[in-house]
Motif scaffolding. Structure first.
Motif, PDB file in Angstrom:
ATOM      1  N   TYR A  62       0.801  -1.226   0.000  1.00 41.75           N
ATOM      2  CA  TYR A  62       0.000   0.000   0.000  1.00 41.75           C
ATOM      3  C   TYR A  62       0.837   1.281   0.000  1.00 41.75           C
ATOM      4  O   TYR A  62       0.316   2.359  -0.275  1.00 41.75           O
ATOM      5  CB  TYR A  62      -1.009   0.011   1.156  1.00 41.75           C
ATOM      6  CG  TYR A  62      -0.459   0.013   2.557  1.00 41.75           C
ATOM      7  CD1 TYR A  62       0.068   1.161   3.136  1.00 41.75           C
ATOM      8  CD2 TYR A  62      -0.517  -1.136   3.342  1.00 41.75           C
ATOM      9  CE1 TYR A  62       0.538   1.159   4.432  1.00 41.75           C
ATOM     10  CE2 TYR A  62      -0.043  -1.147   4.645  1.00 41.75           C
ATOM     11  CZ  TYR A  62       0.479   0.007   5.184  1.00 41.75           C
ATOM     12  OH  TYR A  62       0.944   0.015   6.474  1.00 41.75           O
TER      13      TYR A  62
ATOM     14  N   ARG B 288      -8.205   3.265   8.835  1.00 40.88           N
ATOM     15  CA  ARG B 288      -8.587   2.354   9.925  1.00 40.88           C
ATOM     16  C   ARG B 288      -8.441   0.898   9.498  1.00 40.88           C
ATOM     17  O   ARG B 288      -7.922   0.069  10.256  1.00 40.88           O
ATOM     18  CB  ARG B 288     -10.025   2.650  10.365  1.00 40.88           C
ATOM     19  CG  ARG B 288     -10.471   1.854  11.583  1.00 40.88           C
ATOM     20  CD  ARG B 288     -11.768   2.399  12.135  1.00 40.88           C
ATOM     21  NE  ARG B 288     -12.200   1.668  13.318  1.00 40.88           N
ATOM     22  CZ  ARG B 288     -13.093   2.117  14.182  1.00 40.88           C
ATOM     23  NH1 ARG B 288     -13.654   3.298  13.995  1.00 40.88           N
ATOM     24  NH2 ARG B 288     -13.432   1.402  15.228  1.00 40.88           N
ATOM     25  N   ASP B 289      -8.849   0.592   8.276  1.00 38.32           N
ATOM     26  CA  ASP B 289      -8.779  -0.788   7.794  1.00 38.32           C
ATOM     27  C   ASP B 289      -7.332  -1.281   7.701  1.00 38.32           C
ATOM     28  O   ASP B 289      -7.033  -2.411   8.116  1.00 38.32           O
ATOM     29  CB  ASP B 289      -9.454  -0.912   6.425  1.00 38.32           C
ATOM     30  CG  ASP B 289     -10.970  -0.849   6.519  1.00 38.32           C
ATOM     31  OD1 ASP B 289     -11.508  -0.980   7.635  1.00 38.32           O
ATOM     32  OD2 ASP B 289     -11.617  -0.664   5.461  1.00 38.32           O
ATOM     33  N   ILE B 290      -6.427  -0.459   7.146  1.00 38.39           N
ATOM     34  CA  ILE B 290      -5.039  -0.934   7.004  1.00 38.39           C
ATOM     35  C   ILE B 290      -4.293  -0.880   8.330  1.00 38.39           C
ATOM     36  O   ILE B 290      -3.213  -1.462   8.462  1.00 38.39           O
ATOM     37  CB  ILE B 290      -4.256  -0.128   5.939  1.00 38.39           C
ATOM     38  CG1 ILE B 290      -4.088   1.338   6.353  1.00 38.39           C
ATOM     39  CG2 ILE B 290      -4.891  -0.258   4.577  1.00 38.39           C
ATOM     40  CD1 ILE B 290      -3.100   2.102   5.481  1.00 38.39           C
ATOM     41  N   SER B 291      -4.878  -0.191   9.330  1.00 39.57           N
ATOM     42  CA  SER B 291      -4.203  -0.023  10.613  1.00 39.57           C
ATOM     43  C   SER B 291      -4.784  -0.903  11.716  1.00 39.57           C
ATOM     44  O   SER B 291      -4.428  -0.740  12.886  1.00 39.57           O
ATOM     45  CB  SER B 291      -4.280   1.449  11.061  1.00 39.57           C
ATOM     46  OG  SER B 291      -3.751   2.312  10.085  1.00 39.57           O
ATOM     47  N   LEU B 292      -5.633  -1.839  11.360  1.00 33.50           N
ATOM     48  CA  LEU B 292      -6.245  -2.707  12.372  1.00 33.50           C
ATOM     49  C   LEU B 292      -5.225  -3.433  13.252  1.00 33.50           C
ATOM     50  O   LEU B 292      -5.500  -3.688  14.431  1.00 33.50           O
ATOM     51  CB  LEU B 292      -7.199  -3.704  11.706  1.00 33.50           C
ATOM     52  CG  LEU B 292      -8.518  -3.120  11.190  1.00 33.50           C
ATOM     53  CD1 LEU B 292      -9.323  -4.195  10.463  1.00 33.50           C
ATOM     54  CD2 LEU B 292      -9.335  -2.503  12.325  1.00 33.50           C
TER      55      LEU B 292
ATOM     56  N   TRP C 218      -9.064   6.642  16.603  1.00 33.63           N
ATOM     57  CA  TRP C 218      -8.936   6.295  15.179  1.00 33.63           C
ATOM     58  C   TRP C 218      -8.985   7.552  14.316  1.00 33.63           C
ATOM     59  O   TRP C 218      -8.257   7.662  13.322  1.00 33.63           O
ATOM     60  CB  TRP C 218     -10.034   5.323  14.754  1.00 33.63           C
ATOM     61  CG  TRP C 218      -9.771   3.881  15.095  1.00 33.63           C
ATOM     62  CD1 TRP C 218     -10.547   3.058  15.845  1.00 33.63           C
ATOM     63  CD2 TRP C 218      -8.660   3.084  14.660  1.00 33.63           C
ATOM     64  NE1 TRP C 218      -9.991   1.806  15.930  1.00 33.63           N
ATOM     65  CE2 TRP C 218      -8.826   1.794  15.203  1.00 33.63           C
ATOM     66  CE3 TRP C 218      -7.538   3.336  13.876  1.00 33.63           C
ATOM     67  CZ2 TRP C 218      -7.928   0.760  14.987  1.00 33.63           C
ATOM     68  CZ3 TRP C 218      -6.624   2.306  13.657  1.00 33.63           C
ATOM     69  CH2 TRP C 218      -6.821   1.044  14.199  1.00 33.63           C
TER      70      TRP C 218
ATOM     71  N   ARG D  35     -11.890   5.597   6.840  1.00 30.54           N
ATOM     72  CA  ARG D  35     -12.188   4.151   6.837  1.00 30.54           C
ATOM     73  C   ARG D  35     -11.007   3.370   6.275  1.00 30.54           C
ATOM     74  O   ARG D  35     -10.667   2.296   6.777  1.00 30.54           O
ATOM     75  CB  ARG D  35     -13.467   3.869   6.042  1.00 30.54           C
ATOM     76  CG  ARG D  35     -14.745   4.267   6.746  1.00 30.54           C
ATOM     77  CD  ARG D  35     -15.968   3.672   6.069  1.00 30.54           C
ATOM     78  NE  ARG D  35     -16.137   4.178   4.706  1.00 30.54           N
ATOM     79  CZ  ARG D  35     -16.801   5.295   4.402  1.00 30.54           C
ATOM     80  NH1 ARG D  35     -17.353   6.032   5.364  1.00 30.54           N
ATOM     81  NH2 ARG D  35     -16.930   5.675   3.142  1.00 30.54           N
ATOM     82  N   TYR D  36     -10.376   3.916   5.233  1.00 26.35           N
ATOM     83  CA  TYR D  36      -9.223   3.231   4.635  1.00 26.35           C
ATOM     84  C   TYR D  36      -8.074   3.132   5.637  1.00 26.35           C
ATOM     85  O   TYR D  36      -7.491   2.049   5.820  1.00 26.35           O
ATOM     86  CB  TYR D  36      -8.753   3.976   3.381  1.00 26.35           C
ATOM     87  CG  TYR D  36      -7.444   3.444   2.830  1.00 26.35           C
ATOM     88  CD1 TYR D  36      -7.416   2.283   2.058  1.00 26.35           C
ATOM     89  CD2 TYR D  36      -6.231   4.081   3.103  1.00 26.35           C
ATOM     90  CE1 TYR D  36      -6.219   1.778   1.563  1.00 26.35           C
ATOM     91  CE2 TYR D  36      -5.035   3.580   2.620  1.00 26.35           C
ATOM     92  CZ  TYR D  36      -5.030   2.435   1.856  1.00 26.35           C
ATOM     93  OH  TYR D  36      -3.841   1.931   1.386  1.00 26.35           O
TER      94      TYR D  36
END
Length: 288
Positions: free
Chosen positions: A147, A165-169, A179, A162-163
């Motif tokens: 990424y 947050r998703d890659i940083s889970l 977040w 949202r992006y």
């Protein structure tokens, strides 16, 4: 609320000059200096909470590594590598007139700290390595590299949030407010009103150019650097980290500076040190 200053220092790469921005917290005349350096796609703002918690004791300095945040982009992306970053930090320490420093480095920031701490007459007198070591899991590196090179654009902050947050889970559980802060720090609007990532997509150029042989050579050199570190060292590992394996973490406690190991449960790569319990881990070690 504790205030901070945003400053810049001019640094040199083989392709020319660039500016590195940094945040400075606390008394600028305090001889006790703590340098906090972020991960490969993050920024100095990651350490806002830690800086507030520690600036009563330290002059806390948090740079945006070149190519990220408020710092310049390099004229030649092939120079986005550790040797350049270490060189920039030496320039920063000269600007700060810091004889010795304590160092907190997350991921890439830890590798920069390792490189500096391994040198003869190093100014680093205490070192915290946050979820990073001399040997890194290739699958995790591939996940991150996938990424980094994308020039992504989002129509709204919420879509971009949202992006992120998703890659940083793997960072582990965070509140909605946390977040949003983690996303806001690494997003900005371009002239068309779209939301973009703060960093130079060129960061991926040297990563993608690495050959398997270069990776093996780099790992061997990293272990040599780690073994040369003499200062007290704390290794923090996210218990579910896919970058720093348990085997490598164990080896780091047995050789070189024989780091003290603390694992953070329920977290992968990498603990964010946003919350008081994680900050206390660093504070207790640094001030011991």
């Amino acid at each position: 609320m504790t205030q901070h200053q945003i400053r810049t220092v001019q640094c040199l790469s083989p392709a020319g000059l660039h500016n590195m921005a940094y945040q400075e917290w606390g008394d600028p005349d305090n001889p006790r200096v703590l340098v906090c350096v972020h991960g490969v796609t993050r920024v100095s703002g990651d350490f806002d909470n830690m800086a507030r918690a520690l600036c009563d004791v330290y002059r806390v300095v948090c740079p945006d590594v070149v190519g990220r945040g408020r710092s310049s982009r390099l004229l030649d992306p092939r120079h986005y590598h550790l040797a350049q970053y270490v060189s920039d930090m030496v320039t920063l320490l000269a600007r700060l007139d810091a004889g010795t420093v304590h160092w907190f480095g997350t991921s890439m920031g830890g590798l920069i700290g390792m490189g500096l701490a391994a040198m003869k007459d190093s100014p680093v007198s205490k070192l915290v390595l946050n979820d990073v070591g001399p040997a890194l899991n290739p699958a995790a590196i591939a996940r991150i590299a996938d990424y980094i090179g994308k020039d992504l654009r989002f129509a709204s902050f919420e879509e971009a949030h949202r992006y992120i947050r998703d890659i940083s889970l793997p960072f582990g559980p965070h509140s909605d407010e946390e977040w949003r802060k983690l996303a806001a720090d690494v997003l900005k609007q371009d002239t068309d009103g779209q939301w973009i990532l703060h960093y130079d997509p060129g960061l991926a150029v040297p990563i993608k150019a690495l050959t398997p042989e270069q990776v093996r050579q780099s790992e061997a050199m990293s272990w040599m650097a780690y073994d040369a570190i003499a200062c007290p060292t704390l290794l923090v590992r996210g218990a579910e980290s896919d970058l720093l394996t348990p085997e490598v973490a164990k080896a780091m406690t047995e050789r070189g500076p024989k780091a003290r190991l603390v694992e953070i449960p329920g977290v992968g790569h990498a603990p964010t040190f946003q919350r008081a319990d994680q900050i206390a881990v660093a504070r207790d070690f640094l001030l011991a």
